[in-house]
Scaffold this active site. Structure first.
Site, PDB file in Angstrom:
ATOM      1  N   TRP A   1     -92.775   0.887 110.663  1.00  0.00           N
ATOM      2  CA  TRP A   1     -92.392   2.018 110.073  1.00  0.00           C
ATOM      3  C   TRP A   1     -91.849   3.229 111.027  1.00  0.00           C
ATOM      4  O   TRP A   1     -91.044   3.997 110.418  1.00  0.00           O
ATOM      5  CB  TRP A   1     -93.532   2.653 109.364  1.00  0.00           C
ATOM      6  CG  TRP A   1     -94.856   2.867 109.898  1.00  0.00           C
ATOM      7  CD1 TRP A   1     -95.811   2.189 110.042  1.00  0.00           C
ATOM      8  CD2 TRP A   1     -95.078   3.900 110.556  1.00  0.00           C
ATOM      9  NE1 TRP A   1     -96.918   2.432 110.836  1.00  0.00           N
ATOM     10  CE2 TRP A   1     -96.471   3.890 110.990  1.00  0.00           C
ATOM     11  CE3 TRP A   1     -94.580   5.268 110.876  1.00  0.00           C
ATOM     12  CZ2 TRP A   1     -96.961   5.022 111.734  1.00  0.00           C
ATOM     13  CZ3 TRP A   1     -94.976   6.301 111.516  1.00  0.00           C
ATOM     14  CH2 TRP A   1     -96.376   6.158 112.104  1.00  0.00           C
TER      15      TRP A   1
ATOM     16  N   GLU B   1     -93.902  18.544  93.354  1.00  0.00           N
ATOM     17  CA  GLU B   1     -93.070  18.102  94.884  1.00  0.00           C
ATOM     18  C   GLU B   1     -93.239  19.430  95.889  1.00  0.00           C
ATOM     19  O   GLU B   1     -93.665  18.963  97.113  1.00  0.00           O
ATOM     20  CB  GLU B   1     -91.596  18.068  94.743  1.00  0.00           C
ATOM     21  CG  GLU B   1     -91.312  16.894  93.609  1.00  0.00           C
ATOM     22  CD  GLU B   1     -91.797  15.521  93.954  1.00  0.00           C
ATOM     23  OE1 GLU B   1     -91.525  15.074  95.232  1.00  0.00           O
ATOM     24  OE2 GLU B   1     -92.356  14.781  93.146  1.00  0.00           O
TER      25      GLU B   1
ATOM     26  N   ASN C   1     -84.284  10.686  97.118  1.00  0.00           N
ATOM     27  CA  ASN C   1     -85.692  10.199  97.501  1.00  0.00           C
ATOM     28  C   ASN C   1     -86.053   8.917  96.857  1.00  0.00           C
ATOM     29  O   ASN C   1     -86.771   8.336  97.468  1.00  0.00           O
ATOM     30  CB  ASN C   1     -86.589  11.298  96.734  1.00  0.00           C
ATOM     31  CG  ASN C   1     -88.228  11.267  97.432  1.00  0.00           C
ATOM     32  OD1 ASN C   1     -88.389  11.181  98.438  1.00  0.00           O
ATOM     33  ND2 ASN C   1     -88.733  11.018  96.174  1.00  0.00           N
TER      34      ASN C   1
ATOM     35  N   TRP D   1     -96.246  -5.721 113.671  1.00  0.00           N
ATOM     36  CA  TRP D   1     -94.824  -5.497 113.091  1.00  0.00           C
ATOM     37  C   TRP D   1     -93.821  -6.126 113.720  1.00  0.00           C
ATOM     38  O   TRP D   1     -94.081  -6.626 115.224  1.00  0.00           O
ATOM     39  CB  TRP D   1     -94.321  -4.104 113.310  1.00  0.00           C
ATOM     40  CG  TRP D   1     -95.313  -3.095 112.237  1.00  0.00           C
ATOM     41  CD1 TRP D   1     -96.263  -2.165 112.873  1.00  0.00           C
ATOM     42  CD2 TRP D   1     -95.311  -2.879 111.010  1.00  0.00           C
ATOM     43  NE1 TRP D   1     -96.940  -1.668 111.831  1.00  0.00           N
ATOM     44  CE2 TRP D   1     -96.468  -2.046 110.608  1.00  0.00           C
ATOM     45  CE3 TRP D   1     -94.648  -3.435 110.016  1.00  0.00           C
ATOM     46  CZ2 TRP D   1     -96.774  -1.680 109.445  1.00  0.00           C
ATOM     47  CZ3 TRP D   1     -94.870  -3.106 108.740  1.00  0.00           C
ATOM     48  CH2 TRP D   1     -95.911  -2.264 108.377  1.00  0.00           C
TER      49      TRP D   1
END
Length: 483
Positions: free
Chosen positions: A375, A291, A357, A322
């Site tokens: 996004w 990570e 997460n 979108w």
């Protein structure tokens, strides 16, 4: 030629080069294991510890009240730590270039020390400051500190080009020597008579008080979280990190973001566990270190491809049609989509400035694949809410979920929020914590779309979309665009 002097920084005698230097604190709000600060103290008789608060007012694209309050708390802690060592944290507000030019002119500064920013905005300022220091004859010292390896260190062997896929990047990253933490200074000498503004508050940026339940801020709190993570979390990290109802993560992300602890310190605290006799502990430590590599991978992507802040990393998906923000976006932001696991994540974010997460992936993919929303809308909202809002990681995570980024999930892999819920919160503990309207609902009903299309209870909305229908629509949108 400058006069040479000698002094003790820790227990060693060092030769000093400068009479007076600035250490410009940015996202390194600590005194221990701080590269720029360490070298400023090591080479200067007097050091001005300076923090420059940005001068925007009202809403900001990249931050919000919770993160700014956490920043204020970190600065208060830093100020106390510097006071304890005999120095003073000097506060100014304004343009970094203008403030530093004024300091250089008024206070006979010989050198500027700082830790380099991984983001394009910070790098632009650094170029301006390098020119400024050159004009005034001030030595300019930028140090690597935010990452263990910057974008110039982890490149392909074939042609020294950036890695675009994580696994080979990680393998190369792991092979590089990891610098050891630097010692904590025992004394700071700040010049007398330099005026300081007050420590910033939310009013500094024209923000209203936040109701978020914030974590304790500062260097000591960060080290306590690291200690707890090494003792109680890392050894089983690979199994618990995806379960949002348990304390299975280190909770150090906001500390790394503001630099109340360094990546070096974290790495060297965790790495010994990779040699543990227990294979489970070794796997947990290796997963956690991966990570840390992901964090630096995304920073390298941003450094090499700054366009990702404006458009899709994968050029195949530039210009995807979108949907625009509307009622569905508001429902998503407020945790009222009728999908319990999505709503739980969004409410945790709003109430704490943190989201697990696994939930970041679920909520991001729901926004882009079920609601067909851009996004960039979600990326901005997360940055405004998250304490650990990190431009590179946030962008990387959103583009991964949207299927448009570096090493992203293929567009046809679309997470089903109902099965994600069943897999990672089977008993509904996480959901019921953040969506109390559902506390009396049978957990099994939380993990499947209501057969009649109605809400699970009168106080909770019905699902705003049908996942199966929206999945098919997403596949058609991506196929049509690629074709």
């Amino acid at each position: 030629m400058r006069n040479l002097r000698y002094f003790y920084l820790t227990d060693k005698l060092y030769q000093m080069t400068y009479q007076r230097a600035i250490h410009w604190f940015r996202r390194d709000l600590r005194i221990a294991d701080n590269s720029g600060f360490y070298h400023a103290l090591r080479s200067s008789e007097e050091v001005v510890p300076l923090y420059i608060a940005s001068d925007w007012k009202g809403e900001h694209h990249w931050t919000g009240p919770a993160r700014q309050q956490f920043l204020c708390n970190c600065l208060e802690s830093l100020s106390k730590n510097i006071d304890h060592l005999g120095g003073q944290l000097i506060i100014r507000q304004g343009s970094a270039v203008e403030v530093l030019e004024e300091f250089i002119k008024e206070h006979k500064i010989d050198a500027l020390f700082f830790n380099r920013d991984p983001d394009p905005f910070g790098k632009k300022v650094e170029k301006q400051l390098q020119q400024l220091c050159s004009e005034f004859g001030v030595d300019f010292h930028g140090h690597k500190d935010v990452v263990m390896h910057d974008e110039s260190e982890v490149l392909t062997k074939s042609n020294d080009s950036p890695y675009r896929v994580f696994t080979p990047y990680k393998n190369a990253w792991l092979k590089l020597h990891k610098p050891k933490p630097l010692p904590k200074p025992r004394k700071i000498t700040t010049p007398k008579g330099i005026a300081s503004d007050s420590l910033p508050s939310l009013e500094t940026w024209g923000l209203e008080p936040t109701s978020c339940d914030l974590l304790e801020a500062g260097e000591k709190a960060a080290r306590e979280r690291l200690k707890n993570a090494v003792s109680n979390v890392i050894g089983n990290y690979h199994e618990t990190r995806d379960i949002p109802s348990v304390k299975g993560t280190s909770r150090l992300s906001q500390d790394l973001r503001f630099g109340t602890i360094s990546a070096r310190t974290v790495f060297h605290a965790v790495h010994p566990l990779t040699k543990d006799p227990s294979s489970i502990v070794r796997k947990g430590a290796e997963t956690y270190i991966s990570e840390l590599a992901w964090r630096e991978f995304y920073m390298a992507i941003l450094a090499h491809y700054p366009k990702v802040l404006e458009e899709e990393f994968n050029s195949d998906w530039v210009g995807l049609p979108w949907e625009k923000a509307g009622e569905s976006f508001e429902a998503w932001k407020n945790g009222k989509t009728g999908f319990p696991i999505v709503d739980a994540g969004m409410r945790q974010l709003k109430q704490t400035g943190f989201m697990h997460n696994r939930l970041r992936m679920i909520t991001a993919m729901f926004l882009t694949k079920d609601l067909h929303l851009d996004w960039r809308l979600g990326e901005r909202y997360f940055m405004q809410q998250l304490l650990d809002g990190e431009i590179a990681s946030n962008n990387g995570g959103w583009q991964w979920s949207a299927g448009t980024g570096a090493d992203a999930a293929p567009y046809f892999r679309i997470q089903n929020p109902w099965t994600q819920s069943k897999r990672f919160d089977p008993e509904g503990k996480y959901i019921k914590t953040w969506v109390p309207e559902l506390k009396d609902i049978d957990p099994k009903r939380l993990h499947e779309a209501p057969k009649d299309g109605n809400s699970l209870t009168k106080d909770y909305p019905a699902p705003i979309v049908d996942h199966n229908d929206e999945r098919k629509a997403t596949l058609e949108i991506f196929k049509a665009h690629k074709g």
